[in-house]
Write a protein that holds these residues in place. Structure first.
Motif, PDB file in Angstrom:
ATOM      1  N   VAL A  30     -20.061 -25.383  32.767  1.00  0.00           N
ATOM      2  CA  VAL A  30     -20.466 -23.971  32.669  1.00  0.00           C
ATOM      3  C   VAL A  30     -21.372 -23.764  31.462  1.00  0.00           C
ATOM      4  N   GLY A  31     -21.017 -24.397  30.325  1.00  0.00           N
ATOM      5  CA  GLY A  31     -21.815 -24.228  29.119  1.00  0.00           C
ATOM      6  C   GLY A  31     -23.228 -24.768  29.275  1.00  0.00           C
ATOM      7  N   ALA A  32     -23.341 -25.950  29.920  1.00  0.00           N
ATOM      8  CA  ALA A  32     -24.672 -26.529  30.131  1.00  0.00           C
ATOM      9  C   ALA A  32     -25.532 -25.618  31.004  1.00  0.00           C
ATOM     10  N   GLN A  33     -24.904 -25.065  32.058  1.00  0.00           N
ATOM     11  CA  GLN A  33     -25.658 -24.164  32.922  1.00  0.00           C
ATOM     12  C   GLN A  33     -26.071 -22.895  32.185  1.00  0.00           C
ATOM     13  N   LEU A  34     -25.170 -22.389  31.368  1.00  0.00           N
ATOM     14  CA  LEU A  34     -25.498 -21.178  30.617  1.00  0.00           C
ATOM     15  C   LEU A  34     -26.620 -21.433  29.611  1.00  0.00           C
ATOM     16  N   ILE A  35     -26.573 -22.615  28.950  1.00  0.00           N
ATOM     17  CA  ILE A  35     -27.632 -22.952  27.986  1.00  0.00           C
ATOM     18  C   ILE A  35     -28.969 -23.073  28.702  1.00  0.00           C
ATOM     19  N   ARG A  36     -28.962 -23.729  29.852  1.00  0.00           N
ATOM     20  CA  ARG A  36     -30.223 -23.895  30.600  1.00  0.00           C
ATOM     21  C   ARG A  36     -30.740 -22.559  31.110  1.00  0.00           C
ATOM     22  N   ALA A  37     -29.809 -21.717  31.592  1.00  0.00           N
ATOM     23  CA  ALA A  37     -30.238 -20.394  32.064  1.00  0.00           C
ATOM     24  C   ALA A  37     -30.799 -19.579  30.898  1.00  0.00           C
ATOM     25  N   ALA A  38     -30.168 -19.673  29.735  1.00  0.00           N
ATOM     26  CA  ALA A  38     -30.670 -18.960  28.567  1.00  0.00           C
ATOM     27  C   ALA A  38     -32.026 -19.491  28.128  1.00  0.00           C
ATOM     28  N   ALA A  39     -32.207 -20.832  28.247  1.00  0.00           N
ATOM     29  CA  ALA A  39     -33.499 -21.425  27.886  1.00  0.00           C
ATOM     30  C   ALA A  39     -34.600 -20.947  28.820  1.00  0.00           C
ATOM     31  N   VAL A  40     -34.281 -20.849  30.123  1.00  0.00           N
ATOM     32  CA  VAL A  40     -35.281 -20.352  31.088  1.00  0.00           C
ATOM     33  C   VAL A  40     -35.634 -18.901  30.776  1.00  0.00           C
ATOM     34  N   ASP A  41     -34.593 -18.081  30.481  1.00  0.00           N
ATOM     35  CA  ASP A  41     -34.854 -16.680  30.132  1.00  0.00           C
ATOM     36  C   ASP A  41     -35.702 -16.584  28.870  1.00  0.00           C
ATOM     37  N   GLN A  42     -35.423 -17.460  27.896  1.00  0.00           N
ATOM     38  CA  GLN A  42     -36.198 -17.452  26.669  1.00  0.00           C
ATOM     39  C   GLN A  42     -37.643 -17.852  26.924  1.00  0.00           C
ATOM     40  N   ALA A  43     -37.826 -18.861  27.787  1.00  0.00           N
ATOM     41  CA  ALA A  43     -39.189 -19.299  28.130  1.00  0.00           C
ATOM     42  C   ALA A  43     -39.939 -18.177  28.845  1.00  0.00           C
ATOM     43  N   ARG A  44     -39.253 -17.486  29.750  1.00  0.00           N
ATOM     44  CA  ARG A  44     -39.908 -16.387  30.474  1.00  0.00           C
ATOM     45  C   ARG A  44     -40.310 -15.275  29.498  1.00  0.00           C
TER      46      ARG A  44
END
Length: 448
Positions: A30-44
């Motif tokens: 769950v943490g890895a997915q949340l970090i990746r989702a947060a990274a995508v949001d940050q990139a956007r």
């Protein structure tokens, strides 16, 4: 190894490790997915900010400098001409749907898959026509987030190790006092008394230790009573045996005159009867405590049993000068074993006739009290004190107190009566009688 795996310590430790492993795995995923989702949001967010700033400048001509300024080395940039032509390094990552929105003057902010590559797309229309498109491959975003995921995994591994260590400590904290309690229980089972029981550990373990300590005290008290009972019975059985042996030796030696033989025979019969009474009481007590003690429950009118008891004991009462009577009010239907109830009443009457002096009454009474039938055996004897009433049904208790002061039996009669009443589901209590002596009450539920 197998013995260790079966121990509470091992099982608590292994269960804790298993729970910690599952929690670590779930938290990691769950943490890895949340970090990746947060990274995508940050990139956007970053792409959107840069795209907005560049589009607002009003003129875009140098794609190379824009690529470096806007999205860095890993980014992609493209320009959509007013005629729909797409130029720049990122043109292959621009979808037709994005182009249509840009030409229609609409901004684009989405994540989509283009040419089998998941990308983050931020596009803004230009005042001069067409638009500016910034794209970032999701793989590049995830690669940038990889360091955070790695740190998270290391933190979870450390947490897993701490959880396993904590579980082992808790298992030791719980299991160690239990091991000591098991040792104390084995010592109790081996016959040792006064065993010190450690009350350490959690509350539940402390409760077990207190229960073991209470069991130790109860066993010591029970065994003490049993020893006293056996000593008392042994002493009483030795008395008739001594008389039997003495007369038998005298007869064998020819020391009994012929005219005394009938008297000696009567004495031998009397002493043999006393001995048989002891043995019968002991056998009855053993039967009552056996699991296969049979009880045949059926509808019974207790009002018919009391007169039968009176007739059976009328001769003994008359010889002792005791006034035996029955006081019954109407039919008394109950569900019980008639033969066992008669046995119980006979035992209580025998006890009453033993203590009642000549001229005193012994009353067999029966009446209804609500949904219960109460049968009483009352006597005009010396009665019982408050302390006597509290210990009346203990084996040999009253005999030990009053031997030599008043007529006593084997010390088993009331104990047998109480045990028999319990097996029949009858409540047997001791109290004081209006005739001045003791009153033993039987409470049975009515049959209807």
């Amino acid at each position: 190894m197998k013995a260790w795996l079966r121990s509470l310590y091992a099982r608590v430790t292994l269960v804790t490790a298993a729970v910690a492993a599952v929690a670590t795995l779930v938290a990691g995923l769950v943490g890895a997915q949340l970090i990746r989702a947060a990274a995508v949001d940050q990139a956007r967010t970053s792409l959107a900010r840069e795209a907005q700033a560049l589009s607002a400048s009003g003129s875009v001509t140098d794609l190379a400098s824009l690529r470096e300024v806007a999205v860095g080395e890993e980014g992609r940039i493209a320009l959509v001409e007013p005629d729909g032509t797409v130029t720049g390094a990122g043109r292959r990552l621009v979808s037709q749907a994005a182009i249509k929105k840009i030409l229609a003057g609409q901004p684009v902010s989405q994540t989509e898959t283009v040419a089998a590559t998941p990308v983050v797309v931020e596009a803004r229309p230009l005042a001069s026509g067409g638009g500016l498109v910034l794209v970032e491959p999701v793989s590049a975003v995830n690669q940038a987030a990889g360091a955070l995921v790695t740190r998270l995994l290391w933190a979870l591994v450390l947490g897993f190790a701490c959880a396993v260590l904590g579980g082992a400590l808790v298992a030791r904290w719980v299991a160690k006092p239990l091991v000591r309690l098991a040792g104390a229980a084995r010592r109790l089972a081996d016959g040792e008394r006064g065993v010190a029981v450690d009350g350490g550990g959690p509350t539940e373990v402390a409760q077990v230790s207190h229960a073991l300590a209470s069991l130790d005290a109860s066993l010591a008290a029970s065994e003490g009573r049993q020893r006293e009972f056996l000593l008392s019975v042994s002493h009483e059985m030795r008395t008739p045996l001594t008389a039997l042996r003495g007369y038998a030796e005298a007869l064998a030696d020819g020391m009994i005159p012929e005219e005394d033989v009938p008297r000696v025979g009567q004495t031998l019969g009397s002493e043999a009867g006393r001995l048989d009474h002891f043995v019968s009481d002991l056998l009855e007590l053993a039967r009552l405590e056996a699991d296969d003690f049979r009880v045949d429950v059926q509808p019974v009118d207790a009002a018919l049993i009391l007169p039968a008891v009176l007739e059976a004991w009328r001769g003994v009462a008359g010889a002792a000068g005791v006034r035996l009577r029955v006081d019954v009010a109407g039919p008394l239907p109950v569900l019980t074993d008639a033969r066992r109830l008669r046995q119980l009443l006979d035992g209580l009457v025998e006890n009453a006739l033993r203590v009642a002096p000549a001229g005193a009454p012994v009353v067999l009474a029966g009446r209804r009290e609500g949904n219960a039938v109460v049968l009483e055996v009352r006597d005009g004897g010396p009665g019982l004190s408050e302390d006597d009433l509290a210990h009346a049904f203990e084996r040999g208790a009253l005999r030990a107190r009053y031997a030599g002061e008043r007529a006593v039996g084997t010390g088993l009669g009331l104990s047998i009566a109480h045990r028999l009443a319990s097996r029949l589901g009858i409540q047997l209590t001791a109290g004081r009688a209006p005739e001045g002596g003791a009153c033993f009450s039987l409470r049975l539920p009515t049959a209807g």
